[in-house]
Design a protein around this motif. Structure first.
Motif, PDB file in Angstrom:
ATOM      1  N   THR A 411       0.812  -1.227   0.000  1.00 35.49           N
ATOM      2  CA  THR A 411       0.000   0.000   0.000  1.00 35.49           C
ATOM      3  C   THR A 411       0.841   1.270   0.000  1.00 35.49           C
ATOM      4  OG1 THR A 411      -1.705  -1.186   1.206  1.00 35.49           O
ATOM      5  CG2 THR A 411      -1.850   1.207   1.225  1.00 35.49           C
ATOM      6  N   ASP A 412       1.952   1.268   0.733  1.00 37.37           N
ATOM      7  CA  ASP A 412       2.735   2.502   0.819  1.00 37.37           C
ATOM      8  C   ASP A 412       3.645   2.688  -0.392  1.00 37.37           C
ATOM      9  OD1 ASP A 412       4.311   0.362   1.426  1.00 37.37           O
ATOM     10  OD2 ASP A 412       5.445   1.374   3.001  1.00 37.37           O
ATOM     11  N   ARG A 413       3.569   1.781  -1.345  1.00 36.38           N
ATOM     12  CA  ARG A 413       4.437   1.923  -2.518  1.00 36.38           C
ATOM     13  C   ARG A 413       3.643   1.996  -3.818  1.00 36.38           C
ATOM     14  NH1 ARG A 413       9.223  -2.053  -2.545  1.00 36.38           N
ATOM     15  NH2 ARG A 413       9.781  -0.565  -4.169  1.00 36.38           N
ATOM     16  N   LEU A 414       2.375   2.310  -3.698  1.00 33.79           N
ATOM     17  CA  LEU A 414       1.548   2.359  -4.910  1.00 33.79           C
ATOM     18  C   LEU A 414       1.898   3.586  -5.741  1.00 33.79           C
ATOM     19  CD1 LEU A 414      -1.872   1.407  -3.279  1.00 33.79           C
ATOM     20  CD2 LEU A 414      -0.426  -0.063  -4.693  1.00 33.79           C
ATOM     21  N   ASN A 415       2.032   3.396  -7.026  1.00 34.80           N
ATOM     22  CA  ASN A 415       2.298   4.496  -7.939  1.00 34.80           C
ATOM     23  C   ASN A 415       1.810   4.078  -9.334  1.00 34.80           C
ATOM     24  OD1 ASN A 415       3.373   6.271  -9.823  1.00 34.80           O
ATOM     25  ND2 ASN A 415       5.212   6.679  -8.590  1.00 34.80           N
ATOM     26  N   PRO A 416       0.550   4.347  -9.602  1.00 32.29           N
ATOM     27  CA  PRO A 416      -0.061   3.836 -10.838  1.00 32.29           C
ATOM     28  C   PRO A 416       0.663   4.273 -12.103  1.00 32.29           C
ATOM     29  CG  PRO A 416      -1.735   4.680  -9.352  1.00 32.29           C
ATOM     30  CD  PRO A 416      -0.415   5.073  -8.777  1.00 32.29           C
ATOM     31  N   ASP A 417       1.220   5.476 -12.099  1.00 33.01           N
ATOM     32  CA  ASP A 417       1.941   5.938 -13.288  1.00 33.01           C
ATOM     33  C   ASP A 417       3.177   5.073 -13.523  1.00 33.01           C
ATOM     34  OD1 ASP A 417       0.158   8.118 -13.646  1.00 33.01           O
ATOM     35  OD2 ASP A 417       1.292   9.312 -12.203  1.00 33.01           O
ATOM     36  N   ARG A 418       3.996   4.955 -12.488  1.00 32.66           N
ATOM     37  CA  ARG A 418       5.237   4.193 -12.603  1.00 32.66           C
ATOM     38  C   ARG A 418       4.955   2.712 -12.884  1.00 32.66           C
ATOM     39  NH1 ARG A 418       7.381   3.259  -7.030  1.00 32.66           N
ATOM     40  NH2 ARG A 418       5.676   1.763  -7.260  1.00 32.66           N
ATOM     41  N   ASP A 419       3.906   2.194 -12.231  1.00 30.96           N
ATOM     42  CA  ASP A 419       3.631   0.763 -12.324  1.00 30.96           C
ATOM     43  C   ASP A 419       2.853   0.381 -13.586  1.00 30.96           C
ATOM     44  OD1 ASP A 419       5.008   0.495  -9.965  1.00 30.96           O
ATOM     45  OD2 ASP A 419       3.193   0.554  -8.714  1.00 30.96           O
ATOM     46  N   ARG A 420       2.692   1.321 -14.445  1.00 36.29           N
ATOM     47  CA  ARG A 420       2.063   1.096 -15.749  1.00 36.29           C
ATOM     48  C   ARG A 420       0.661   0.504 -15.648  1.00 36.29           C
ATOM     49  NH1 ARG A 420       4.832   2.114 -20.024  1.00 36.29           N
ATOM     50  NH2 ARG A 420       3.919   0.477 -21.330  1.00 36.29           N
ATOM     51  N   CYS A 421      -0.097   1.045 -14.661  1.00 34.60           N
ATOM     52  CA  CYS A 421      -1.533   0.743 -14.630  1.00 34.60           C
ATOM     53  C   CYS A 421      -2.164   1.473 -15.806  1.00 34.60           C
ATOM     54  CB  CYS A 421      -2.179   1.270 -13.353  1.00 34.60           C
ATOM     55  SG  CYS A 421      -1.559   0.490 -11.866  1.00 34.60           S
ATOM     56  N   GLY A 422      -3.086   0.826 -16.478  1.00 31.92           N
ATOM     57  CA  GLY A 422      -3.834   1.497 -17.527  1.00 31.92           C
ATOM     58  C   GLY A 422      -5.152   1.999 -16.967  1.00 31.92           C
ATOM     59  N   LEU A 423      -5.401   3.297 -17.076  1.00 32.33           N
ATOM     60  CA  LEU A 423      -6.677   3.846 -16.593  1.00 32.33           C
ATOM     61  C   LEU A 423      -7.007   5.105 -17.377  1.00 32.33           C
ATOM     62  CD1 LEU A 423      -9.038   3.890 -14.535  1.00 32.33           C
ATOM     63  CD2 LEU A 423      -7.620   5.394 -13.123  1.00 32.33           C
ATOM     64  N   ILE A 424      -8.171   5.090 -17.997  1.00 27.86           N
ATOM     65  CA  ILE A 424      -8.672   6.303 -18.663  1.00 27.86           C
ATOM     66  C   ILE A 424     -10.066   6.567 -18.121  1.00 27.86           C
ATOM     67  CG2 ILE A 424      -9.078   7.458 -20.870  1.00 27.86           C
ATOM     68  CD1 ILE A 424      -7.492   5.265 -22.260  1.00 27.86           C
ATOM     69  N   TRP A 425     -10.252   7.726 -17.527  1.00 27.60           N
ATOM     70  CA  TRP A 425     -11.593   8.119 -17.079  1.00 27.60           C
ATOM     71  C   TRP A 425     -12.305   8.885 -18.187  1.00 27.60           C
ATOM     72  CZ3 TRP A 425     -12.751   5.480 -13.102  1.00 27.60           C
ATOM     73  CH2 TRP A 425     -12.008   5.437 -11.913  1.00 27.60           C
ATOM     74  N   LEU A 426     -13.588   8.602 -18.331  1.00 26.81           N
ATOM     75  CA  LEU A 426     -14.445   9.478 -19.134  1.00 26.81           C
ATOM     76  C   LEU A 426     -15.636   9.848 -18.262  1.00 26.81           C
ATOM     77  CD1 LEU A 426     -15.296  10.975 -21.613  1.00 26.81           C
ATOM     78  CD2 LEU A 426     -16.238   8.891 -22.557  1.00 26.81           C
ATOM     79  N   PRO A 427     -15.685  11.072 -17.788  1.00 26.57           N
ATOM     80  CA  PRO A 427     -16.768  11.485 -16.912  1.00 26.57           C
ATOM     81  C   PRO A 427     -17.784  12.310 -17.691  1.00 26.57           C
ATOM     82  CG  PRO A 427     -14.893  12.941 -16.637  1.00 26.57           C
ATOM     83  CD  PRO A 427     -14.646  12.121 -17.880  1.00 26.57           C
ATOM     84  N   VAL A 428     -19.022  11.876 -17.709  1.00 34.65           N
ATOM     85  CA  VAL A 428     -20.061  12.654 -18.406  1.00 34.65           C
ATOM     86  C   VAL A 428     -21.190  12.980 -17.447  1.00 34.65           C
ATOM     87  CG1 VAL A 428     -19.574  11.690 -20.696  1.00 34.65           C
ATOM     88  CG2 VAL A 428     -21.325  10.628 -19.254  1.00 34.65           C
ATOM     89  N   VAL A 429     -21.857  14.072 -17.741  1.00 42.41           N
ATOM     90  CA  VAL A 429     -22.948  14.507 -16.864  1.00 42.41           C
ATOM     91  C   VAL A 429     -24.280  14.278 -17.576  1.00 42.41           C
ATOM     92  CG1 VAL A 429     -22.760  16.922 -17.607  1.00 42.41           C
ATOM     93  CG2 VAL A 429     -23.776  16.389 -15.391  1.00 42.41           C
ATOM     94  N   SER A 430     -25.249  13.782 -16.823  1.00 31.51           N
ATOM     95  CA  SER A 430     -26.578  13.549 -17.379  1.00 31.51           C
ATOM     96  C   SER A 430     -27.619  14.071 -16.398  1.00 31.51           C
ATOM     97  CB  SER A 430     -26.790  12.055 -17.631  1.00 31.51           C
ATOM     98  OG  SER A 430     -26.648  11.329 -16.427  1.00 31.51           O
TER      99      SER A 430
END
Lengths: 547, 547
Positions: A411-430
């Motif tokens: 937990t204390d070493r999480l770094n999604p950028d460095r660890d090459r996690c893939g994540l794309i948010w698309l937030p839309v309002v309705s």
């Protein structure tokens, strides 16, 4: 006004003569130790949770607003683009990467909590102040005030999240709606104070939003029109009693009825805070980044695996929660109204307070022994959510970003950028209505099925009349071709949703230029104001610039 | 950016050649019947509730947004200043009079209610729509929605009041905080849509405020940066139960404790709407424009006369009221908290609902016969207030503007401008705290005593952390020298209050240029945006322009 779009003015590649001269000037102005032009920080600044191409030739670390002004003056003199970041944890939207090549101005050292008023519930912070820092500040003082925390990371910048119009979980969840008195440095180096703060001795500066005359605050959210170097944020008084509630539905077909049942409760403020509703994939991603139900990437979750998951942990196809704040009598009155509204519409409508949470933690192990069913993992999922609703930041949400990865660091070493996690948010309002929720989710599912991704969807009833839908594409960047495949899914989704009238309320760095106004001269006016405050176009070129 | 302030560009005196040519062009563009260049309307447009010098050489009456655009194009071509008005009832702040000489563009004919959504509670209106019209529209449809009304006149423009950041009496009392999707015509003739309305088919346009990218709405409130030709406003659902409460204090020394007791109730939203607190002079002015206690102008009220009034009608030195909205259980819970908070702090804490109001009306006459005390007049005062808290506009507040006049016309013939009522409002904002209330009111009393006027003061707990204090100077414009005497009092008051840190949140036409920023480049930025959208300086020159 010229009709031409603003162009990036600089080539900030490391070899550029202008850049070299600027670096020297910055070093002289703010100290060479605060100008980073090589080392791992630069590479880290070019990493996001999806593929990026932008280069960051240097990082500046000003210590105060005067140093920010100096940095901007030099950037203007040498025509070098600058991009400010606070904590740089804008995961899913581009993290700390600028829209176009730029020197990064890292505001992390400006982390003072400048003013605080326990009685009226407000605090003034610089951009380096993190959620954890503000929370600990309040706790250390024995304050009766609660901050509102976003569910990303305790190390998130409060100011950064607010100017991007992020949200949280309490009645103060719409962050930008609960701030005032911004201190801004314009790109041309001039300093600005908004609202009543433009008068030196104005008593109401931290408590009254509008000021007198035109209100400028909105210009400095989701924009490249200035660097916010301080803001006052409002804090809610801790209620005498807090109770959370949760509910779910087992049939996707019941989604319309559920949303329609919740609408009057938000509209009349019976539910005073955002209600968050997540689909099964969203819950699973949060709960079980290391679960056996999770298929090896890039495989899709099967319907059976989702069924198994829901059965074993007692979740529904859609799962929601919210908080009630007040005296015991006030909470009881709201509880009655919610119970009545959700009767026959939602399953497993539950209410629980601090005592219930303490009991559940103690009972988890014997419960499993007796029934064979997990109580600890749902509780593990729910506890950070419960605490978020009390304004406590948590790091328990970050592992969900890893759920399509094969391994999860400590937990204390999480770094999604460095660890090459893939994540794309698309937030839309309705609009807050069942029919809209249905149309929206059907489009999402179709597009995700086409592209073979699992759609993680959360619907947040943030406003009283709208839903902020956050749709996540998760994948493993270490798998060949996935970056491109995910971005195609994103592009397709953006197109299908906007065509149907569901527009993003926040953009990632990959799509800043894609949304052009079709009504009126909004884009030209914003471009005009940009030229007015940033004649050399040096501040975050391209950021929220639709041209 | 040039440092020079924007100058009025035109001499709109009736003899000007440019004006004559413009009038011809306007007549051709929108029809000669919609261009008024003589008659009583012009004189009426030069009248306010205090002395003014501005001239209005003509009035244009466009029927739609296209006509507005044409009017602006012609104004730009001939360099003639234009000033928009909706209903022109900006009493106490300059009524319909422009800040500098200008042709008036009267938006009264643009009075369409364009869109309406009963389920989500929103309506889109043009600037000519009056409070009465919107209220009747809702009633005729049997809507369960309540509008928020300001206590001025049913003929007030909803849009006009909102862009001036006026307020009302329900949980939607902060008008500008409850609108979105503005349609604006910029002074240079371009049209703009704010928020999501800039995308043609955006479903969330009427329900989501921020849009994506910088938020521009604030630019078009209290400004001369554009003409708002349409806006969406949010309407509250009628609660299943409504109860009003009132309270008062008999000793001025108890004011601090009262305000401090109310603060937590606003801060935790136990009281969900603005609380209005008026001093004895304010109540008397509202209640008894024709009362015997009222001294012949310009004499001051004696302490004895005020004592007599308070005793006879059962009012306090300070008198407050507010509304509770919800289910019976929710209202009961709030009532309990209010009762507890005001115990020992306020006198005559009373709660009443529709049934109580009906009973009181029936009992008024027998009550007086039995006790010799008036019930009907306090009720007469309270009924319109009670209805305002339910979103019903009223014309019962207008007579208070006449309270220093010798005669009061019939209700349907009230016209404070024409009837030479003297009224100057000075509204200042202060933090929601007893100590601030004390400092503020002491300054007000000292200044009024110096100038020999009776201070009518209302403190509105509009926000959760601030008080909007409206201070009124009332006099008879028909008495020689009173105009000048009243304005001296205003100037003195403005200076003393701002020196102490209490700044106005709204300005009359006489003081638009007086408030210069002392921190940052706010004024220069606003001037720069003004030049950007209004290169010829034709729209409402001087309005909220601090240079």
């Amino acid at each position: 006004m010229q009709p031409l779009p603003l162009q990036p003015t600089v080539d900030p590649s490391r070899s550029s003569g202008a850049l070299a001269a600027a670096l020297e000037a910055w070093a002289a102005a703010i100290g060479p130790e605060n100008v980073v032009s090589d080392g791992p920080d630069l590479a880290q600044s070019e990493m996001a949770t999806f593929a990026t191409h932008q280069r960051v030739p240097a990082i500046l670390r000003p210590q105060d607003v005067n140093a920010v002004e100096k940095c901007l003056a030099i950037a203007n003199h040498y025509r070098v683009a600058l991009h400010p970041r606070s904590s740089g944890r804008n995961w899913g939207y581009g993290s700390r990467v600028p829209v176009r090549d730029a020197v990064v101005i890292d505001l992390g050292r400006m982390n003072r909590i400048v003013e605080f008023d326990e009685e009226l519930g407000h605090v003034s912070v610089e951009p380096g102040v993190t959620q954890r820092q503000l929370h600990e500040f309040l706790r250390a003082r024995g304050s009766v005030l609660w901050m509102d925390a976003t569910g990303s990371s305790p190390e998130c910048s409060v100011v950064g999240n607010t100017v991007e119009r992020g949200f949280g979980h309490t009645p103060y969840g719409d962050h930008f709606a609960n701030v005032c008195a911004l201190e801004v440095v314009l790109p041309d180096g001039r300093r600005l104070a908004t609202g009543m703060a433009r008068f030196e001795n104005a008593r109401a500066a931290p408590v009254y939003r509008w000021g007198v005359g035109p209100s400028l605050d909105g210009l400095f959210s989701q924009s490249n029109l200035g660097i916010v170097t301080r803001m006052t944020l409002w804090l809610m008084p801790r209620p005498t009693y807090f109770q959370a509630f949760s509910f779910s539905i087992d049939q996707d077909a019941d989604l319309e009825a559920l949303v329609d049942a919740l609408r009057p409760l938000r509209l009349d403020r019976t539910i005073p805070s955002a209600v968050h509703i997540g689909n099964d994939v969203k819950i699973l991603s949060s709960l079980m980044s290391q679960s056996p139900q999770r298929p090896a990437p890039p495989s899709l979750l099967s319907a059976e695996a989702l069924d198994d998951f829901r059965r074993e942990f007692g979740f529904g196809v859609w799962n929601g929660y919210g908080g009630l704040y007040g005296t015991r009598a006030q909470v009881a009155a709201a509880r009655g109204a919610i119970r009545a509204a959700l009767r026959g519409v939602a399953d497993r409508v539950r209410f629980f307070d601090d005592r219930d949470m303490a009991w559940a933690a103690r009972l988890a192990r014997p419960y499993r022994w007796l029934t064979g069913r997990h109580l600890s993992q749902p509780l593990e999922f729910f506890k950070p959510v419960y605490e978020l609703m009390q304004g406590t930041p948590t790091d328990r949400m970050i592992p969900s970003v890893y759920w399509r990865k094969l391994t999860l660091p400590a937990t204390d070493r999480l770094n999604p950028d460095r660890d090459r996690c893939g994540l794309i948010w698309l937030p839309v309002v309705s609009p807050l209505g069942g029919a809209h929720a249905r149309v929206m989710i059907d489009i999402v599912r179709q597009v995700f099925a086409c592209h073979a991704f699992d759609p993680a969807v959360s619907m947040t009833l943030l406003g009283e009349r709208s839903i902020s839908n956050v749709i996540g594409i998760s994948y493993d960047r270490d798998m060949a071709g996935e970056d491109a495949r995910a971005m195609r899914c994103y592009e397709d989704l953006l197109q299908c949703l906007t065509r149907a009238g569901y527009y993003p309320y926040r953009l990632g760095i990959q799509s800043m230029g894609e949304l052009r106004s079709t009504v009126g001269c909004h884009d030209e006016l914003v471009a005009g104001i940009k030229r007015l405050v940033d004649p050399n176009g040096i501040l975050s070129p391209g950021r929220y610039q639709p041209v």
